[in-house]
Every structure is written in C-alpha cells, then in structure tokens.
Design a protein around this motif. Structure first.
Motif, PDB file in Angstrom:
ATOM      1  N   LYS A 104       8.901  -2.840   1.018  1.00  0.00           N
ATOM      2  CA  LYS A 104       9.842  -2.533   2.362  1.00  0.00           C
ATOM      3  C   LYS A 104      10.776  -1.643   1.565  1.00  0.00           C
ATOM      4  CE  LYS A 104       9.583  -6.477   5.057  1.00  0.00           C
ATOM      5  NZ  LYS A 104      10.551  -7.799   5.473  1.00  0.00           N
ATOM      6  N   PRO A 105      11.737  -0.651   2.012  1.00  0.00           N
ATOM      7  CA  PRO A 105      11.122  -0.029   3.305  1.00  0.00           C
ATOM      8  C   PRO A 105       9.987   0.852   2.907  1.00  0.00           C
ATOM      9  CG  PRO A 105      12.897   1.233   2.383  1.00  0.00           C
ATOM     10  CD  PRO A 105      12.578   0.077   1.706  1.00  0.00           C
ATOM     11  N   PHE A 106       8.876   0.500   3.792  1.00  0.00           N
ATOM     12  CA  PHE A 106       7.493   1.165   3.329  1.00  0.00           C
ATOM     13  C   PHE A 106       7.403   2.466   4.427  1.00  0.00           C
ATOM     14  CE2 PHE A 106       6.790  -2.436   6.082  1.00  0.00           C
ATOM     15  CZ  PHE A 106       6.397  -1.808   7.367  1.00  0.00           C
ATOM     16  N   THR A 107       6.712   3.236   4.108  1.00  0.00           N
ATOM     17  CA  THR A 107       6.320   4.180   4.673  1.00  0.00           C
ATOM     18  C   THR A 107       5.253   4.196   5.621  1.00  0.00           C
ATOM     19  OG1 THR A 107       4.702   5.296   3.303  1.00  0.00           O
ATOM     20  CG2 THR A 107       7.060   6.075   3.041  1.00  0.00           C
ATOM     21  N   HIS A 108       5.182   5.056   6.898  1.00  0.00           N
ATOM     22  CA  HIS A 108       4.111   4.783   7.716  1.00  0.00           C
ATOM     23  C   HIS A 108       2.821   5.052   7.149  1.00  0.00           C
ATOM     24  CE1 HIS A 108       6.745   5.804  11.567  1.00  0.00           C
ATOM     25  NE2 HIS A 108       7.002   4.912  10.618  1.00  0.00           N
ATOM     26  N   ALA A 109       2.571   6.038   6.101  1.00  0.00           N
ATOM     27  CA  ALA A 109       1.511   6.257   5.619  1.00  0.00           C
ATOM     28  C   ALA A 109       1.211   5.190   4.721  1.00  0.00           C
ATOM     29  CB  ALA A 109       1.570   7.408   4.601  1.00  0.00           C
ATOM     30  N   ALA A 110       1.996   4.473   3.980  1.00  0.00           N
ATOM     31  CA  ALA A 110       1.539   3.214   3.333  1.00  0.00           C
ATOM     32  C   ALA A 110       1.236   2.095   3.843  1.00  0.00           C
ATOM     33  CB  ALA A 110       3.099   2.713   2.270  1.00  0.00           C
ATOM     34  N   LEU A 111       1.751   1.653   4.986  1.00  0.00           N
ATOM     35  CA  LEU A 111       1.413   0.674   5.957  1.00  0.00           C
ATOM     36  C   LEU A 111      -0.029   0.770   6.516  1.00  0.00           C
ATOM     37  CD1 LEU A 111       1.829  -2.052   7.223  1.00  0.00           C
ATOM     38  CD2 LEU A 111       2.901  -1.076   9.054  1.00  0.00           C
ATOM     39  N   LEU A 112      -0.102   2.091   7.000  1.00  0.00           N
ATOM     40  CA  LEU A 112      -1.386   2.566   7.623  1.00  0.00           C
ATOM     41  C   LEU A 112      -2.589   2.443   6.779  1.00  0.00           C
ATOM     42  CD1 LEU A 112      -0.580   5.169  10.470  1.00  0.00           C
ATOM     43  CD2 LEU A 112      -1.290   2.853  10.734  1.00  0.00           C
ATOM     44  N   GLY A 113      -2.261   3.061   5.378  1.00  0.00           N
ATOM     45  CA  GLY A 113      -3.278   2.932   4.291  1.00  0.00           C
ATOM     46  C   GLY A 113      -3.847   1.718   3.891  1.00  0.00           C
ATOM     47  N   ALA A 114      -2.697   0.588   3.942  1.00  0.00           N
ATOM     48  CA  ALA A 114      -3.149  -0.683   3.284  1.00  0.00           C
ATOM     49  C   ALA A 114      -3.944  -1.232   4.524  1.00  0.00           C
ATOM     50  CB  ALA A 114      -1.787  -1.307   3.305  1.00  0.00           C
ATOM     51  N   VAL A 115      -3.661  -1.061   5.609  1.00  0.00           N
ATOM     52  CA  VAL A 115      -4.189  -1.764   6.687  1.00  0.00           C
ATOM     53  C   VAL A 115      -5.709  -1.089   6.854  1.00  0.00           C
ATOM     54  CG1 VAL A 115      -4.665  -1.979   9.146  1.00  0.00           C
ATOM     55  CG2 VAL A 115      -2.262  -2.500   8.170  1.00  0.00           C
ATOM     56  N   ARG A 116      -5.893   0.141   6.846  1.00  0.00           N
ATOM     57  CA  ARG A 116      -6.951   0.724   6.953  1.00  0.00           C
ATOM     58  C   ARG A 116      -8.068   0.427   5.756  1.00  0.00           C
ATOM     59  NH1 ARG A 116      -4.325   6.378   9.307  1.00  0.00           N
ATOM     60  NH2 ARG A 116      -4.751   5.831  11.376  1.00  0.00           N
ATOM     61  N   ARG A 117      -7.690   0.293   4.666  1.00  0.00           N
ATOM     62  CA  ARG A 117      -8.396  -0.091   3.500  1.00  0.00           C
ATOM     63  C   ARG A 117      -9.061  -1.378   3.594  1.00  0.00           C
ATOM     64  NH1 ARG A 117      -4.389   2.980   0.946  1.00  0.00           N
ATOM     65  NH2 ARG A 117      -3.285   1.178   0.257  1.00  0.00           N
ATOM     66  N   LEU A 118      -8.430  -2.279   4.439  1.00  0.00           N
ATOM     67  CA  LEU A 118      -8.818  -3.685   4.786  1.00  0.00           C
ATOM     68  C   LEU A 118      -9.632  -3.834   5.851  1.00  0.00           C
ATOM     69  CD1 LEU A 118      -5.661  -5.499   3.356  1.00  0.00           C
ATOM     70  CD2 LEU A 118      -7.901  -5.318   2.488  1.00  0.00           C
ATOM     71  N   VAL A 119      -9.593  -2.856   6.707  1.00  0.00           N
ATOM     72  CA  VAL A 119     -10.656  -2.972   8.007  1.00  0.00           C
ATOM     73  C   VAL A 119     -11.943  -2.718   7.491  1.00  0.00           C
ATOM     74  CG1 VAL A 119     -11.324  -1.730  10.042  1.00  0.00           C
ATOM     75  CG2 VAL A 119      -8.921  -2.011   9.604  1.00  0.00           C
ATOM     76  N   PRO A 120     -12.839  -3.758   7.869  1.00  0.00           N
ATOM     77  CA  PRO A 120     -14.221  -3.768   7.456  1.00  0.00           C
ATOM     78  C   PRO A 120     -14.850  -2.778   8.413  1.00  0.00           C
ATOM     79  CG  PRO A 120     -13.820  -5.761   8.869  1.00  0.00           C
ATOM     80  CD  PRO A 120     -12.533  -5.128   8.812  1.00  0.00           C
ATOM     81  N   VAL A 121     -15.799  -2.235   7.266  1.00  0.00           N
ATOM     82  CA  VAL A 121     -16.762  -1.073   8.034  1.00  0.00           C
ATOM     83  C   VAL A 121     -18.022  -1.856   8.202  1.00  0.00           C
ATOM     84  CG1 VAL A 121     -18.017   1.108   7.493  1.00  0.00           C
ATOM     85  CG2 VAL A 121     -15.491   0.619   6.425  1.00  0.00           C
ATOM     86  N   ARG A 122     -18.444  -1.615   9.462  1.00  0.00           N
ATOM     87  CA  ARG A 122     -19.628  -2.326  10.136  1.00  0.00           C
ATOM     88  C   ARG A 122     -20.887  -0.994  10.131  1.00  0.00           C
ATOM     89  NH1 ARG A 122     -18.461  -7.398  10.312  1.00  0.00           N
ATOM     90  NH2 ARG A 122     -16.297  -7.799  11.081  1.00  0.00           N
ATOM     91  N   VAL A 123     -21.960  -1.472   9.411  1.00  0.00           N
ATOM     92  CA  VAL A 123     -22.906  -0.462   9.259  1.00  0.00           C
ATOM     93  C   VAL A 123     -24.213  -1.165   9.601  1.00  0.00           C
ATOM     94  CG1 VAL A 123     -24.240   1.374   8.120  1.00  0.00           C
ATOM     95  CG2 VAL A 123     -21.714   1.064   7.984  1.00  0.00           C
ATOM     96  N   LEU A 124     -25.103  -0.999  10.535  1.00  0.00           N
ATOM     97  CA  LEU A 124     -26.364  -1.724  10.865  1.00  0.00           C
ATOM     98  C   LEU A 124     -26.045  -3.181  10.986  1.00  0.00           C
ATOM     99  CD1 LEU A 124     -28.616   0.707   8.861  1.00  0.00           C
ATOM    100  CD2 LEU A 124     -28.247   0.877  11.466  1.00  0.00           C
ATOM    101  N   GLY A 125     -25.087  -3.472  11.504  1.00  0.00           N
ATOM    102  CA  GLY A 125     -24.637  -5.083  11.397  1.00  0.00           C
ATOM    103  C   GLY A 125     -24.312  -5.724  10.082  1.00  0.00           C
ATOM    104  N   PHE A 126     -24.101  -4.890   8.911  1.00  0.00           N
ATOM    105  CA  PHE A 126     -23.728  -5.604   7.687  1.00  0.00           C
ATOM    106  C   PHE A 126     -22.137  -5.040   7.719  1.00  0.00           C
ATOM    107  CE2 PHE A 126     -27.462  -6.688   6.046  1.00  0.00           C
ATOM    108  CZ  PHE A 126     -28.733  -5.801   6.482  1.00  0.00           C
ATOM    109  N   SER A 127     -21.399  -6.017   7.073  1.00  0.00           N
ATOM    110  CA  SER A 127     -20.043  -5.589   6.969  1.00  0.00           C
ATOM    111  C   SER A 127     -19.916  -5.063   5.238  1.00  0.00           C
ATOM    112  CB  SER A 127     -19.402  -6.795   7.121  1.00  0.00           C
ATOM    113  OG  SER A 127     -17.861  -6.747   6.874  1.00  0.00           O
ATOM    114  N   LEU A 128     -19.288  -4.168   5.133  1.00  0.00           N
ATOM    115  CA  LEU A 128     -18.874  -3.474   4.038  1.00  0.00           C
ATOM    116  C   LEU A 128     -17.514  -3.517   3.606  1.00  0.00           C
ATOM    117  CD1 LEU A 128     -21.429  -0.389   4.125  1.00  0.00           C
ATOM    118  CD2 LEU A 128     -21.560  -2.464   3.228  1.00  0.00           C
ATOM    119  N   HIS A 129     -16.925  -3.735   2.333  1.00  0.00           N
ATOM    120  CA  HIS A 129     -15.410  -3.983   2.150  1.00  0.00           C
ATOM    121  C   HIS A 129     -15.441  -3.035   1.176  1.00  0.00           C
ATOM    122  CE1 HIS A 129     -15.149  -7.278   4.879  1.00  0.00           C
ATOM    123  NE2 HIS A 129     -16.321  -7.738   4.296  1.00  0.00           N
TER     124      HIS A 129
END
Length: 129
Positions: A104-129
């Motif tokens: 803090k103070p974080f930029t919008h890009a820093a917060l969104l980047g951190a969150v998006r990097r942790l959102v699991p990507v689901r492909v064909l029922g598998f979770s890829l991190h």
C-alpha cells in the motif's frame, strides 16, 4: 469469480471492492477477520472465494496472516493476497505458491494483477494454477 476482501480502512476497502467489481469479480467485503468469519458462518451455502484479499494489519483481533492461514484450512485452493503498508510485517513468512502481496498504496494494476494470477484456470474439469 468470488473475492473475499478483508480491510479495516473503509475508504480503501470500498475503493478496492469497486475496482474488483469493475474487473468482473463478485466481492464480499468485511472490515475485520472476525466479520469475515461471521459472514462465512452465516451462509454455509455461499460459494468459496477463489481469492481472499486481506490487509496484513487489521487492528485488534486476528491479523491478516492468521486469517490467511484460517482461509487456507477452510478452502485449500483459495489464493491469498496480503495488502500491507509495512512489508516487513511479512518478515519470516514464506509465501506459498497461492499467496502474493501488494504494498500500500497499491496501484490498480498491482492489485488486479495479484488477484488475477491467483484465480484458478479451469480447463476440461482440471484446475491449473
């Protein structure tokens, strides 16, 4: 995707929540770890968050590190973003593969980047991190 945002500073919490919502996330807000735990307990049917964003220093009560550990026990696949104005507060805490931090103070890009990097990507029922 669900994000649980735990921040004791109201203006920062509201600003971060608006940013995350504008980016397409569903956000549940809490001003403390205890409030977040009560929200989860009050609605057992609530979907598990993909990511928890928590302030490291939440005032009296449970701090962000303890809340992050609790969240990981409750939701093993959850990603945790620690937000802090004092990164030395992480001293001695080794971040796992599903943890990030923003200063803090974080930029919008820093917060969104951190969150998006942790959102699991689901492909064909598998979770890829």
């Amino acid at each position: 995707m669900q994000v649980l945002l735990v921040e004791d500073e109201r203006l920062l919490r509201e600003s971060a929540a608006a940013l995350l919502r504008d980016a397409g996330f569903t956000v549940t807000e809490a001003a403390s770890a205890e409030e977040a735990l009560a929200l989860v307990a009050s609605d057992p049917g609530r979907p598990a968050p993909a990511v928890v964003v928590t302030d490291l220093h939440l005032g009296p009560g449970m701090d962000g590190l303890a809340f992050g550990q609790h969240a990981r026990r409750h939701w093993p696949e959850v990603g945790i973003v620690y937000a802090t104005g004092h990164p030395d507060g992480l001293d001695g805490h080794l971040l796992g593969p599903r943890e990030r931090y923003v200063v803090k103070p974080f930029t919008h890009a820093a917060l969104l980047g951190a969150v998006r990097r942790l959102v699991p990507v689901r492909v064909l029922g598998f979770s890829l991190h």
